[in-house]
Design an enzyme around this catalytic site. Structure first.
Site, PDB file in Angstrom:
ATOM      1  N   ASN A   8       1.025  -1.353   0.052  1.00 26.56           N
ATOM      2  CA  ASN A   8       0.033   0.051   0.033  1.00 26.56           C
ATOM      3  C   ASN A   8       0.967   1.079  -0.070  1.00 26.56           C
ATOM      4  OD1 ASN A   8      -1.925   2.133   0.422  1.00 26.56           O
ATOM      5  ND2 ASN A   8      -2.276   1.538   2.496  1.00 26.56           N
ATOM      6  N   LYS A  10       0.250   4.211  -0.539  1.00 28.62           N
ATOM      7  CA  LYS A  10      -0.470   5.441  -0.023  1.00 28.62           C
ATOM      8  C   LYS A  10      -0.168   6.736  -1.041  1.00 28.62           C
ATOM      9  CE  LYS A  10      -0.074   3.649   4.552  1.00 28.62           C
ATOM     10  NZ  LYS A  10      -0.113   3.672   6.048  1.00 28.62           N
ATOM     11  N   HIS A  94      -9.557   1.199   4.655  1.00 31.63           N
ATOM     12  CA  HIS A  94      -8.273   1.250   5.445  1.00 31.63           C
ATOM     13  C   HIS A  94      -8.648   2.325   6.384  1.00 31.63           C
ATOM     14  CE1 HIS A  94      -4.347   2.637   6.352  1.00 31.63           C
ATOM     15  NE2 HIS A  94      -3.965   1.642   5.832  1.00 31.63           N
ATOM     16  N   GLU A  96      -7.051   4.834   7.560  1.00 34.43           N
ATOM     17  CA  GLU A  96      -6.781   6.414   7.317  1.00 34.43           C
ATOM     18  C   GLU A  96      -8.108   6.877   6.670  1.00 34.43           C
ATOM     19  OE1 GLU A  96      -3.027   5.830   5.443  1.00 34.43           O
ATOM     20  OE2 GLU A  96      -2.191   5.127   7.082  1.00 34.43           O
ATOM     21  N   GLU A 164      -5.876  -5.023  10.502  1.00 35.76           N
ATOM     22  CA  GLU A 164      -4.742  -3.966  10.709  1.00 35.76           C
ATOM     23  C   GLU A 164      -5.145  -3.206  11.956  1.00 35.76           C
ATOM     24  OE1 GLU A 164      -2.935  -2.743   6.849  1.00 35.76           O
ATOM     25  OE2 GLU A 164      -4.298  -1.360   7.093  1.00 35.76           O
ATOM     26  N   GLY A 170       2.248   2.033  10.985  1.00 37.37           N
ATOM     27  CA  GLY A 170       3.493   3.108  10.878  1.00 37.37           C
ATOM     28  C   GLY A 170       3.785   3.419  12.366  1.00 37.37           C
ATOM     29  N   SER A 208       3.233  -2.299  10.553  1.00 38.67           N
ATOM     30  CA  SER A 208       4.426  -2.479  10.946  1.00 38.67           C
ATOM     31  C   SER A 208       5.265  -3.499  10.587  1.00 38.67           C
ATOM     32  CB  SER A 208       4.708  -2.047  12.213  1.00 38.67           C
ATOM     33  OG  SER A 208       4.295  -0.682  12.614  1.00 38.67           O
TER      34      SER A 208
HETATM   35  C1  PEP Z   1      -0.973   0.030   6.216  1.00 38.34           C
HETATM   36  O1  PEP Z   1      -1.299   1.477   6.334  1.00 38.34           O
HETATM   37  O2  PEP Z   1      -1.951  -0.493   5.595  1.00 38.34           O
HETATM   38  C2  PEP Z   1       0.032  -0.549   6.827  1.00 38.34           C
HETATM   39  C3  PEP Z   1       0.153  -1.610   7.100  1.00 38.34           C
HETATM   40  O3  PEP Z   1       1.083   0.493   7.262  1.00 38.34           O
HETATM   41  P1  PEP Z   1       2.528   0.106   7.729  1.00 38.34           P
HETATM   42  O4  PEP Z   1       3.023  -1.224   7.231  1.00 38.34           O
HETATM   43  O5  PEP Z   1       3.376   1.332   7.527  1.00 38.34           O
HETATM   44  O6  PEP Z   1       2.279  -0.113   9.435  1.00 38.34           O
END
Ligand code: PEP
Length: 250
Positions: A8, A10, A94, A96, A164, A170, A208
């Site tokens: 992803n 973003k 997601h 976000e 998630e 992040g 992460s």
């Molecule tokens: C995400 O935003 O879908 C995600 C998994 O981000 P990160 O791997 O940076 O935690």
């Protein structure tokens, strides 16, 4: 093979980034079969990325779709449009988008229907906040998200869920692998028992994921792959994570 390792990107990228990423990824990826790998770039770069991945069977998808097919909805992109560009999947819901763009489970439900109607595989993201996790409400929150998302979208031919935890995205923090495994088991149970007409293909973990923690996650029986944000921006690290997956699971 179905999608297992999904990037992803973003709000990141450029044509130059696409070239460099593909070069770095190709140098480090060990496998010959790319079909478990997916990338969700910004909409604008879907076409360019598709043209340069050429005959590699990497799947391209979108990070979001609109809840309508057409109409007076300035700035939106529909499932049929991304399908037209050759996308095979879309991330939906997601955290976000839920937080920054106020997407509710009802909106997400309509997006799932749009994806299904256009043969785009939805990757539905669900996850609990830090507070919900600390108050031991993870299972209830996830169950609620699942029930509300599928209430009106209970006949999806193909679905991927990404677990998630919002606090893991992040942050460099993750739940421990055994906890993730039991959450994934619960997600599979809830979907299969309550929504038998949904073709749940797999449950990915996101939050992460990096090269260092990948093997501890992929060793878990119910972790079918990963949705990766930050670490997916580095083509080399993303390839190394995909290699770990291939060694342990394929
Ligand atoms: C995400 O935003 O879908 C995600 C998994 O981000 P990160 O791997 O940076 O935690």
């Amino acid at each position: 093979m179905s999608l297992c390792i999904v990037a992803n990107w973003k709000l990141n990228g450029s044509r130059e980034f696409n070239y460099q990423w593909l070069l770095d990824f190709s140098k480090s990826f060990n496998g010959e079969d790319f079909s478990s790998v997916g990338i969700a770039p910004a909409y604008l770069y879907i076409d360019h990325l598709k043209s340069i991945i050429a005959d590699r069977d990497i799947k391209i998808g979108a990070q979001n779709i609109d809840l309508e097919e057409t109409g007076a909805r300035t700035g939106e992109i529909s499932a049929s449009m991304i399908k037209d560009l050759g996308c095979e999947f879309s991330i939906i819901g997601h955290s976000e988008r839920r937080i920054l763009f106020h997407e509710t489970n009802q909106i997400i439900s309509q997006k799932l229907i749009q994806a299904n109607n256009n043969s785009v595989i939805p990757i539905l993201c669900i996850g609990e906040s830090a507070e919900e996790n600390q108050s031991n409400n993870t299972f209830n929150v996830l169950e609620q998200q699942i029930i509300e998302a599928f209430e009106n979208a209970n006949e999806l031919s193909s679905l991927i869920i990404a677990y998630e935890p919002v606090w893991a995205i992040g942050s460099g923090k993750t739940p421990n692998p055994e906890e993730i495994n039991s959450v994934h088991e619960m997600i599979k149970d809830v979907v299969q028992s309550r929504f038998p007409k949904i073709g749940l293909e797999s449950v990915l973990y996101g939050g992460s994921v990096n090269f260092k923690n990948a093997s501890s996650l992929f060793e878990q029986k119910n972790v079918d792959g990963a949705l990766i944000g930050g670490a997916s921006l580095d083509g080399r690290e993303f390839a190394l994570i995909a290699n770990v997956f291939n060694e342990l699971r394929v």
